[in-house]
Write a protein that holds these residues in place. Structure first.
Motif, mmCIF file in Angstrom:
data_model
loop_
_atom_site.group_PDB
_atom_site.id
_atom_site.type_symbol
_atom_site.label_atom_id
_atom_site.label_comp_id
_atom_site.label_asym_id
_atom_site.label_seq_id
_atom_site.Cartn_x
_atom_site.Cartn_y
_atom_site.Cartn_z
ATOM 1 N N SER A 158 4.306 6.964 0.520
ATOM 2 C CA SER A 158 4.163 6.970 -0.936
ATOM 3 C C SER A 158 5.292 6.172 -1.568
ATOM 4 C CB SER A 158 4.200 8.404 -1.458
ATOM 5 O OG SER A 158 5.497 8.955 -1.283
ATOM 6 N N ASN B 298 -8.041 9.746 -4.677
ATOM 7 C CA ASN B 298 -7.969 8.735 -3.616
ATOM 8 C C ASN B 298 -9.351 8.434 -3.046
ATOM 9 O OD1 ASN B 298 -5.247 8.969 -4.044
ATOM 10 N ND2 ASN B 298 -4.801 10.030 -2.122
ATOM 11 N N GLU B 299 -10.156 9.472 -2.832
ATOM 12 C CA GLU B 299 -11.482 9.260 -2.260
ATOM 13 C C GLU B 299 -12.387 8.510 -3.230
ATOM 14 O OE1 GLU B 299 -14.727 9.520 0.468
ATOM 15 O OE2 GLU B 299 -12.532 9.421 0.586
ATOM 16 N N PRO C 137 -0.095 4.956 -0.891
ATOM 17 C CA PRO C 137 -0.985 6.016 -1.367
ATOM 18 C C PRO C 137 -0.238 7.301 -1.668
ATOM 19 C CG PRO C 137 -1.168 5.784 1.012
ATOM 20 C CD PRO C 137 -0.301 4.654 0.537
ATOM 21 N N ASP C 138 -0.788 8.077 -2.603
ATOM 22 C CA ASP C 138 -0.233 9.379 -2.954
ATOM 23 C C ASP C 138 -1.144 10.444 -2.354
ATOM 24 O OD1 ASP C 138 0.615 11.736 -4.115
ATOM 25 O OD2 ASP C 138 0.954 10.859 -6.090
ATOM 26 N N GLU D 278 -11.432 6.426 -5.541
ATOM 27 C CA GLU D 278 -10.962 5.038 -5.568
ATOM 28 C C GLU D 278 -11.417 4.282 -4.328
ATOM 29 O OE1 GLU D 278 -8.735 1.593 -4.613
ATOM 30 O OE2 GLU D 278 -8.488 3.488 -3.509
ATOM 31 N N ARG D 279 -11.360 4.934 -3.176
ATOM 32 C CA ARG D 279 -11.765 4.282 -1.926
ATOM 33 C C ARG D 279 -13.242 3.902 -1.961
ATOM 34 N NH1 ARG D 279 -14.334 5.294 2.626
ATOM 35 N NH2 ARG D 279 -14.834 7.436 2.006
ATOM 36 N N SER E 124 -4.047 2.544 -5.563
ATOM 37 C CA SER E 124 -3.697 2.604 -4.136
ATOM 38 C C SER E 124 -2.451 1.810 -3.768
ATOM 39 C CB SER E 124 -4.862 2.102 -3.288
ATOM 40 O OG SER E 124 -5.192 0.756 -3.617
ATOM 41 N N HIS F 299 0.858 -1.176 0.000
ATOM 42 C CA HIS F 299 0.000 0.000 0.000
ATOM 43 C C HIS F 299 0.900 1.234 0.000
ATOM 44 C CE1 HIS F 299 -2.940 -2.968 0.935
ATOM 45 N NE2 HIS F 299 -2.612 -3.073 2.217
#
Length: 259
Positions: free
Chosen positions: A227, A166-167, A158-159, A169-170, A251, A156
């Protein structure tokens, strides 16, 4: 554990259930493994001596030995339940051996059967370490690899610079997981409940919970994520000549470092 008890365990079934549980979180898991092994072949050849770091049930070792008949693998982990599955699954396989070691122990590398390795591979594991511990580990791995050796960490990563992506994708990932869970796919906690209920694995599972905590209570809760760029920078600072991302999803990423 007696031979009679061990014979009752279906190691293939445990490996399959582990893979399915992991794929609930990582649907492109096999693609990560393919890229990882492609890079091993490209950089150190088709007969590598590999350290499978935080090996779990031996997922990387299984794919490594299936693809490269001339490879050998040393799996290292602290989890007694996962190592029980790994040792049962690879029983009789002379190309693989498994070592119990704590990666936070400064002397863990002394337990390894080989002084130098061509490659060190790990997946979905090192986010359980704090950033300070991870930097120490990267320095130790630079000492384990031969010159020209390769390290790949898939995890994992994340950037934080892309919060809207990101949100989205989540939310997308969570919706998919809810659909699959409703269809009967096991998550982390469910898989470990099944392990604890198995007569062969109950003892190792109880020891595992003592070491790491219960999955329902947030085992490995002290870990940190970084990251891919931060991982690459930490690896260069640890003595690796080159380091960069070689695979990524929204992610997760795989960072490769060359000694």
């Amino acid at each position: 554990m007696t031979e009679t008890a061990a014979a009752r365990a279906d190691w293939t079934a445990w490996q399959t259930s582990w893979d399915r549980q992991q794929e609930w979180y990582l649907p492109d898991r096999e693609e990560r493994f393919r890229v990882m092994l492609d890079m091993v072949e490209a950089l150190v050849g088709p007969e590598p001596k590999v350290l499978d770091l935080a090996c779990g049930t031996g997922s990387i070792s299984a794919r490594l030995l299936r693809r490269f008949p001339g490879a050998v693998s040393t799996g290292v982990d602290l989890d007694p339940a996962l190592l029980t599955i790994a040792r049962g699954s690879f029983e009789g396989e002379s190309r693989a051996e498994f070592v119990t070691a704590d990666l936070t122990d400064p002397e863990w590398t002394t337990r390894l059967p080989h002084r130098r390795y061509d490659a060190v591979l790990t997946a979905t594991a090192l986010h359980w370490l704090t950033n300070d511990r991870l930097r120490i580990l990267y320095g130790q791995l630079a000492g384990v690899l031969r010159d020209g050796g390769v390290f790949v960490n898939a995890d994992h990563m994340p950037d934080v610079s892309t919060p809207r992506i990101n949100e989205a994708e989540r939310l997308f990932r969570n919706a998919r997981q809810e659909r699959e869970k409703a269809a009967g796919v096991q998550d982390w906690e469910g898989w470990w409940r099944e392990v604890a209920a198995d007569p062969v694995l109950a003892g190792p599972a109880a020891e595992r919970f003592r070491i790491f905590g219960n999955p329902s209570d947030g085992d490995h809760a002290d870990g940190e994520v970084q990251s891919a760029a931060a991982h690459a920078g930490a690896l260069r600072a640890a003595g690796f000549g080159e380091a960069r991302t070689v695979w990524c999803s929204p992610s997760d990423a795989a960072v490769l470092a060359l000694k």
